[in-house]
Write a protein that holds these residues in place. Structure first.
Motif, PDB file in Angstrom:
ATOM      1  N   GLY A  22     -16.389  92.560 -44.969  1.00 21.41           N
ATOM      2  CA  GLY A  22     -16.009  92.369 -43.580  1.00 21.41           C
ATOM      3  C   GLY A  22     -16.000  90.933 -43.115  1.00 21.41           C
ATOM      4  N   LEU A  23     -16.389  90.738 -41.856  1.00 18.91           N
ATOM      5  CA  LEU A  23     -16.353  89.409 -41.246  1.00 18.91           C
ATOM      6  C   LEU A  23     -17.263  88.435 -41.974  1.00 18.91           C
ATOM      7  CD1 LEU A  23     -16.438  90.312 -37.426  1.00 18.91           C
ATOM      8  CD2 LEU A  23     -14.450  90.026 -38.915  1.00 18.91           C
ATOM      9  N   GLY A  24     -18.450  88.903 -42.364  1.00 16.78           N
ATOM     10  CA  GLY A  24     -19.404  88.026 -43.036  1.00 16.78           C
ATOM     11  C   GLY A  24     -18.873  87.510 -44.354  1.00 16.78           C
ATOM     12  N   GLY A 189     -17.261  85.294 -30.530  1.00 17.44           N
ATOM     13  CA  GLY A 189     -17.033  86.647 -30.031  1.00 17.44           C
ATOM     14  C   GLY A 189     -15.742  87.203 -30.592  1.00 17.44           C
ATOM     15  N   PRO A 190     -15.812  87.925 -31.715  1.00 21.27           N
ATOM     16  CA  PRO A 190     -14.582  88.499 -32.270  1.00 21.27           C
ATOM     17  C   PRO A 190     -14.015  89.586 -31.368  1.00 21.27           C
ATOM     18  CG  PRO A 190     -16.389  88.509 -33.875  1.00 21.27           C
ATOM     19  CD  PRO A 190     -16.984  88.235 -32.536  1.00 21.27           C
ATOM     20  N   GLY A 191     -12.693  89.705 -31.375  1.00 22.48           N
ATOM     21  CA  GLY A 191     -12.055  90.842 -30.740  1.00 22.48           C
ATOM     22  C   GLY A 191     -12.070  92.031 -31.678  1.00 22.48           C
ATOM     23  N   TYR A 192     -11.117  92.927 -31.498  1.00 18.80           N
ATOM     24  CA  TYR A 192     -11.030  94.097 -32.375  1.00 18.80           C
ATOM     25  C   TYR A 192     -10.434  93.672 -33.710  1.00 18.80           C
ATOM     26  CZ  TYR A 192     -12.466  97.258 -28.712  1.00 18.80           C
ATOM     27  OH  TYR A 192     -13.218  97.913 -27.750  1.00 18.80           O
ATOM     28  N   MET A 193     -11.242  93.766 -34.768  1.00 18.06           N
ATOM     29  CA  MET A 193     -10.881  93.250 -36.080  1.00 18.06           C
ATOM     30  C   MET A 193     -10.718  94.393 -37.085  1.00 18.06           C
ATOM     31  SD  MET A 193     -11.088  90.051 -35.136  1.00 18.06           S
ATOM     32  CE  MET A 193     -11.026  89.025 -36.606  1.00 18.06           C
ATOM     33  N   LEU A 194      -9.894  94.158 -38.083  1.00 19.59           N
ATOM     34  CA  LEU A 194      -9.644  95.142 -39.137  1.00 19.59           C
ATOM     35  C   LEU A 194     -10.764  95.083 -40.171  1.00 19.59           C
ATOM     36  CD1 LEU A 194      -5.816  94.533 -39.548  1.00 19.59           C
ATOM     37  CD2 LEU A 194      -6.894  96.551 -38.539  1.00 19.59           C
ATOM     38  N   THR A 195     -11.864  95.749 -39.864  1.00 20.70           N
ATOM     39  CA  THR A 195     -13.015  95.790 -40.752  1.00 20.70           C
ATOM     40  C   THR A 195     -13.381  97.238 -41.057  1.00 20.70           C
ATOM     41  OG1 THR A 195     -14.602  95.833 -38.924  1.00 20.70           O
ATOM     42  CG2 THR A 195     -13.923  93.654 -39.754  1.00 20.70           C
ATOM     43  N   VAL A 211      -5.672  99.263 -28.260  1.00 17.83           N
ATOM     44  CA  VAL A 211      -5.999  97.901 -28.681  1.00 17.83           C
ATOM     45  C   VAL A 211      -4.747  97.031 -28.693  1.00 17.83           C
ATOM     46  CG1 VAL A 211      -6.741  96.483 -30.644  1.00 17.83           C
ATOM     47  CG2 VAL A 211      -8.059  98.505 -29.997  1.00 17.83           C
ATOM     48  N   LYS A 212      -3.694  97.521 -29.288  1.00 18.87           N
ATOM     49  CA  LYS A 212      -2.469  96.726 -29.394  1.00 18.87           C
ATOM     50  C   LYS A 212      -1.841  96.464 -28.036  1.00 18.87           C
ATOM     51  CE  LYS A 212      -1.511  98.276 -34.099  1.00 18.87           C
ATOM     52  NZ  LYS A 212      -0.705  99.178 -34.968  1.00 18.87           N
ATOM     53  N   GLY A 218      -0.960  91.588 -29.360  1.00 19.66           N
ATOM     54  CA  GLY A 218      -0.273  92.813 -29.737  1.00 19.66           C
ATOM     55  C   GLY A 218      -0.709  93.420 -31.053  1.00 19.66           C
ATOM     56  N   ARG A 219      -1.886  93.059 -31.547  1.00 12.70           N
ATOM     57  CA  ARG A 219      -2.329  93.572 -32.848  1.00 12.70           C
ATOM     58  C   ARG A 219      -3.836  93.412 -32.977  1.00 12.70           C
ATOM     59  NH1 ARG A 219      -3.560  89.308 -36.205  1.00 12.70           N
ATOM     60  NH2 ARG A 219      -2.708  87.275 -35.660  1.00 12.70           N
ATOM     61  N   TRP A 220      -4.387  94.020 -34.028  1.00 14.94           N
ATOM     62  CA  TRP A 220      -5.774  93.817 -34.413  1.00 14.94           C
ATOM     63  C   TRP A 220      -5.907  92.460 -35.100  1.00 14.94           C
ATOM     64  CZ3 TRP A 220      -9.751  97.787 -34.315  1.00 14.94           C
ATOM     65  CH2 TRP A 220      -9.315  99.012 -33.789  1.00 14.94           C
ATOM     66  N   GLY A 221      -7.099  91.885 -35.050  1.00 15.61           N
ATOM     67  CA  GLY A 221      -7.343  90.644 -35.759  1.00 15.61           C
ATOM     68  C   GLY A 221      -7.727  90.886 -37.204  1.00 15.61           C
ATOM     69  N   ARG A 222      -7.507  89.887 -38.039  1.00 21.69           N
ATOM     70  CA  ARG A 222      -7.916  89.946 -39.440  1.00 21.69           C
ATOM     71  C   ARG A 222      -9.212  89.156 -39.623  1.00 21.69           C
ATOM     72  NH1 ARG A 222      -2.874  87.797 -39.775  1.00 21.69           N
ATOM     73  NH2 ARG A 222      -3.800  85.917 -40.686  1.00 21.69           N
ATOM     74  N   PRO A 223     -10.103  89.591 -40.499  1.00 22.64           N
ATOM     75  CA  PRO A 223     -11.353  88.854 -40.708  1.00 22.64           C
ATOM     76  C   PRO A 223     -11.151  87.376 -41.011  1.00 22.64           C
ATOM     77  CG  PRO A 223     -11.516  91.003 -41.730  1.00 22.64           C
ATOM     78  CD  PRO A 223     -10.096  90.863 -41.256  1.00 22.64           C
ATOM     79  N   ASP A 224     -10.113  87.035 -41.776  1.00 23.65           N
ATOM     80  CA  ASP A 224      -9.904  85.629 -42.123  1.00 23.65           C
ATOM     81  C   ASP A 224      -9.566  84.773 -40.907  1.00 23.65           C
ATOM     82  OD1 ASP A 224      -7.195  87.170 -42.663  1.00 23.65           O
ATOM     83  OD2 ASP A 224      -6.626  85.099 -42.293  1.00 23.65           O
TER      84      ASP A 224
END
Length: 256
Positions: A22-24, A189-195, A211-212, A218-224
């Motif tokens: 995930g994010l970590g 503070g991350p938003g809604y992420m694809l984890t 979410v979108k 208009g989309r989910w965030g990516r961890p990177d």
């Protein structure tokens, strides 16, 4: 110092909690690419070592540290072990976190405490031990992972909301006490992420559409997409920034 050197983490060691996925993990790999040596963490020794091995195969310098971030004695022991090995933690990222979705009237105290301990108390424990060692050296970076719920509440995730709201004020408290010693403490503070933690939400068509539709991007965030901000807060580029929370959320928190 050149602009490129501002973001260079060469010669520094970063401990990132909850970094086997995930994010970590994205943050850890980003730090490694920026030159940092890594100490990655997870509760499962096998999974932690497997993640470390994968990162080593990618050319990163990594050691595995499997411990429970809510266990005070375990946290203290890890830092003592690092001291004994001559490893100085220059950067701490308090990322470990869990979620528990349930209406508050049905919430058991044990579930409340588990979420608070994992998401908030762990940042206190790790931050305290890191700062004890950073203060004599006169430098250090602490990055706490908050959330949109550091600012706004959402039904059925009250313990998480309270913990992440606490992260915001804990970060300010760290800054108040430790910035005079050359330590900068900030939060993301991350938003809604694809984890993996959000898989149930991404699989829900109604929530996915919400979410979108709610996010200007208009989309989910990516961890990177968290990595650039994390490197900024861990590097010399942020030496006069402390006590702040930066939202990486595609603009969600800025709009009605």
């Amino acid at each position: 110092m050149t602009a490129s050197n501002l973001f260079d983490l060469t010669g520094r060691t970063a401990l990132i909690t909850g970094s086997t996925r995930g994010l970590g993990r994205a943050i850890a790999e980003g730090f490694g690419a920026a030159g940092a040596a890594l100490v990655i963490n997870g509760r499962d020794p096998d999974k932690t070592e497997a993640a470390a091995a994968e990162m080593r195969e990618a050319g990163l310098t990594v050691r595995a540290a499997s411990f429970d971030v809510t266990d005070e004695q375990a946290v203290e022991a890890v830092f003592r072990d690092l001291d004994a090995e001559g490893v100085q933690i220059d950067i701490l990222v308090n990322n470990a976190g869990i979620q528990h979705r349930q209406p508050m009237v049905d919430l058991a105290l044990a579930d409340w405490q588990r979420v608070i301990d994992t998401n908030l108390t762990s940042a206190f424990l790790l931050g305290r031990e890191a700062a004890k060692r950073m203060i004599p050296r006169g430098r250090g970076k602490i990055v706490n992972i908050g959330s949109l719920t550091s600012e706004l509440a959402r039904a059925t995730v009250i313990p998480y909301t309270v913990a992440k709201g606490g992260i915001r004020l804990l970060t300010k408290g760290m800054a108040a006490e430790w910035t005079p010693h050359g330590i900068q403490a900030n939060a993301i503070g991350p938003g809604y992420m694809l984890t993996e933690m959000n898989e149930a939400l991404t699989a829900n068509p109604d929530f996915d559409a919400w979410v979108k539709g709610r996010t200007p991007a208009g989309r989910w965030g990516r961890p990177d997409e968290l990595v650039g901000t994390a490197i900024y807060l861990a590097s010399d580029a942020s030496n006069y920034v402390s006590g702040q929370l930066i939202f990486v959320d595609g603009g969600m928190i800025s709009v009605l």
